[in-house]
Design an enzyme around this catalytic site. Sequence first.
Site, PDB file in Angstrom:
ATOM      1  N   SER A  28      39.132  51.639  38.184  1.00 42.31           N
ATOM      2  CA  SER A  28      37.990  50.820  37.766  1.00 42.31           C
ATOM      3  C   SER A  28      36.666  51.565  37.828  1.00 42.31           C
ATOM      4  O   SER A  28      36.434  52.382  38.721  1.00 42.31           O
ATOM      5  CB  SER A  28      37.880  49.584  38.656  1.00 42.31           C
ATOM      6  OG  SER A  28      39.078  48.866  38.649  1.00 42.31           O
TER       7      SER A  28
ATOM      8  N   GLU B 142      58.327  48.821  38.809  1.00 42.18           N
ATOM      9  CA  GLU B 142      57.763  49.146  40.105  1.00 42.18           C
ATOM     10  C   GLU B 142      56.513  48.319  40.350  1.00 42.18           C
ATOM     11  O   GLU B 142      56.289  47.792  41.425  1.00 42.18           O
ATOM     12  CB  GLU B 142      57.440  50.630  40.197  1.00 42.18           C
ATOM     13  CG  GLU B 142      58.369  51.353  41.135  1.00 42.18           C
ATOM     14  CD  GLU B 142      59.322  52.290  40.435  1.00 42.18           C
ATOM     15  OE1 GLU B 142      60.150  52.869  41.126  1.00 42.18           O
ATOM     16  OE2 GLU B 142      59.233  52.443  39.213  1.00 42.18           O
TER      17      GLU B 142
ATOM     18  N   ASN C  73      44.852  37.744  36.061  1.00 41.81           N
ATOM     19  CA  ASN C  73      45.869  36.840  35.512  1.00 41.81           C
ATOM     20  C   ASN C  73      45.579  36.474  34.056  1.00 41.81           C
ATOM     21  O   ASN C  73      46.506  36.164  33.307  1.00 41.81           O
ATOM     22  CB  ASN C  73      45.986  35.597  36.399  1.00 41.81           C
ATOM     23  CG  ASN C  73      46.751  35.918  37.673  1.00 41.81           C
ATOM     24  OD1 ASN C  73      46.987  37.086  37.978  1.00 41.81           O
ATOM     25  ND2 ASN C  73      47.140  34.897  38.415  1.00 41.81           N
ATOM     26  N   GLU C  74      44.301  36.523  33.659  1.00 42.26           N
ATOM     27  CA  GLU C  74      44.006  36.255  32.238  1.00 42.26           C
ATOM     28  C   GLU C  74      44.635  37.370  31.383  1.00 42.26           C
ATOM     29  O   GLU C  74      45.241  37.098  30.338  1.00 42.26           O
ATOM     30  CB  GLU C  74      42.489  36.214  31.984  1.00 42.26           C
ATOM     31  CG  GLU C  74      41.789  34.986  32.543  1.00 42.26           C
ATOM     32  CD  GLU C  74      41.551  35.058  34.048  1.00 42.26           C
ATOM     33  OE1 GLU C  74      41.658  36.164  34.632  1.00 42.26           O
ATOM     34  OE2 GLU C  74      41.272  34.008  34.653  1.00 42.26           O
TER      35      GLU C  74
ATOM     36  N   GLN D  97      43.055  54.405  44.856  1.00 42.30           N
ATOM     37  CA  GLN D  97      43.269  54.337  43.411  1.00 42.30           C
ATOM     38  C   GLN D  97      41.911  54.326  42.721  1.00 42.30           C
ATOM     39  O   GLN D  97      41.053  53.521  43.091  1.00 42.30           O
ATOM     40  CB  GLN D  97      44.022  53.052  43.114  1.00 42.30           C
ATOM     41  CG  GLN D  97      44.375  52.855  41.673  1.00 42.30           C
ATOM     42  CD  GLN D  97      44.811  51.415  41.436  1.00 42.30           C
ATOM     43  OE1 GLN D  97      44.537  50.532  42.240  1.00 42.30           O
ATOM     44  NE2 GLN D  97      45.465  51.183  40.341  1.00 42.30           N
ATOM     45  N   GLY D  98      41.720  55.179  41.740  1.00 45.65           N
ATOM     46  CA  GLY D  98      40.440  55.258  41.043  1.00 45.65           C
ATOM     47  C   GLY D  98      40.573  54.981  39.562  1.00 45.65           C
ATOM     48  O   GLY D  98      40.446  55.881  38.730  1.00 45.65           O
TER      49      GLY D  98
END
Length: 386
Positions: free
Chosen positions: A128, A243, A370-371, A125-126
């Site tokens: 970031s 999903e 989580n923030e 997965q790209g």
Amino acid sequence: MELAYTPKQKAFRQEVRAWLAANLPREPLANYDTREGFEQHRAWEAKLFESRLSMVMWPTELGGRGCDLIEWLIFEEEYYGADGPMRINQNGQLLLGPTLMEFGTEAQKQRFLPRMAASTDMWAQGWSEPNAGSDMAAITSKATRDGDEYVLNGQKTWSTRAIFADWLFGLFRSDPTSSRHHGLSFLLVPLDAPGVTIRPIKALNGKDAFAEVFFDDVRVPVANRIGEDGQGWHVAMATAGFERGLLLRSPARFQITARKLVELYKANRDSADRDPSIREAVLDAWMGTEGYALSAYHTVGRLNRGAQIGAESSTNKVFWSELDLKMHETAMRILGARGELLGSAPQAHDGGWLEGFLFAQAGPIYAGTNEIQRNIIAERMLGLPK
Ligand SMILES: Cc1cc2nc3c(=O)[nH]c(=O)nc-3n(C[C@H](O)[C@H](O)[C@H](O)COP(=O)(O)OP(=O)(O)OC[C@H]3O[C@@H](n4cnc5c(N)ncnc54)[C@H](O)[C@@H]3O)c2cc1C
């Protein structure tokens, strides 16, 4: 409300259980963050695919079984219950797969989905970049159109298993005049293309778990674009929310950890009971995982009647990541100093708790911190101001 399984669901459970008993590798596979282990896991996933057990919810023509979400929960319970090897093509199968089903052309679906289900193609997965993590709209990697191709330049980072993967999917800025979430395109990039450089990044456990990926004039055909030019943000975000909220981490994964924690507690009761808060924490873990499982069945029941999961996927993510962290902390407290020994040390405990403890630290960070999830809960579920 019907709380019993149907005869068909019971038969499916028996079939999966028998298949796993007959086919699970007899020896544990090598670590998937090594080339040897990665290839062993690939071969295992190909075997699952041969029996159409890799992606049970996918349609039969794409190599699945057309199962519903209840049957998927049953599959997961059996898979984790039998201690099946970790699935390592999840970025492809759980994120890109549904995206392709929703936005891909027929040709793209036929080309990519069966190979993804069989793990012939492993996906990284790209999203970031060094300056675009939580704030993904700050992406600067560029895709410049040149005839029937895009020319890619820029850098992605924290890309899980990209050093061993075959393909990467990501967002690239295809409109140079655009900003934020406008003007991005969703592209599929073969990682052996000329101009791609992959540099491993070591994770907390010392393994090459992620990579940074550099693009220097990498040419990708326009046929590898999912959705329209400049509409990549919409494609990436519109992928069915449930999903992400449900499939990424099924309750069974945590129920098995809670079961192992109870066994660990029982085996070390003499020392563990000196601190009553350990017993409380073990009970909490058990109740938390059972509660998460019941809530997942409740959600699935609603989804089967046509509801949408929406921002509830954020509450799920916060819940399972914090639960997993607490369970591993409790195990480390039970084990005391012995828990900190590396697996290779003579006195190490062989339950895999240290590896799990280190990976659990990442739970509140990956798949959206989580923030950020709490911001979503506050704004979209509770209606609080930004
Ligand atoms: C195990 C693991 C696997 C990963 N795999 C992949 C992968 O395969 N592909 C990929 O693209 N990425 C991957 N990532 C990266 C992950 O998506 C990012 O780390 C994550 O999105 C956070 O981005 P960041 O690291 O840039 O931190 P930042 O966004 O810089 O955040 C730093 C801190 O600030 C907080 N913060 C930021 N903005 C806000 C806000 N608006 N409100 C409140 N707090 C805020 C964050 O919560 C965090 O605590 C992975 C990460 C981990 C840990």
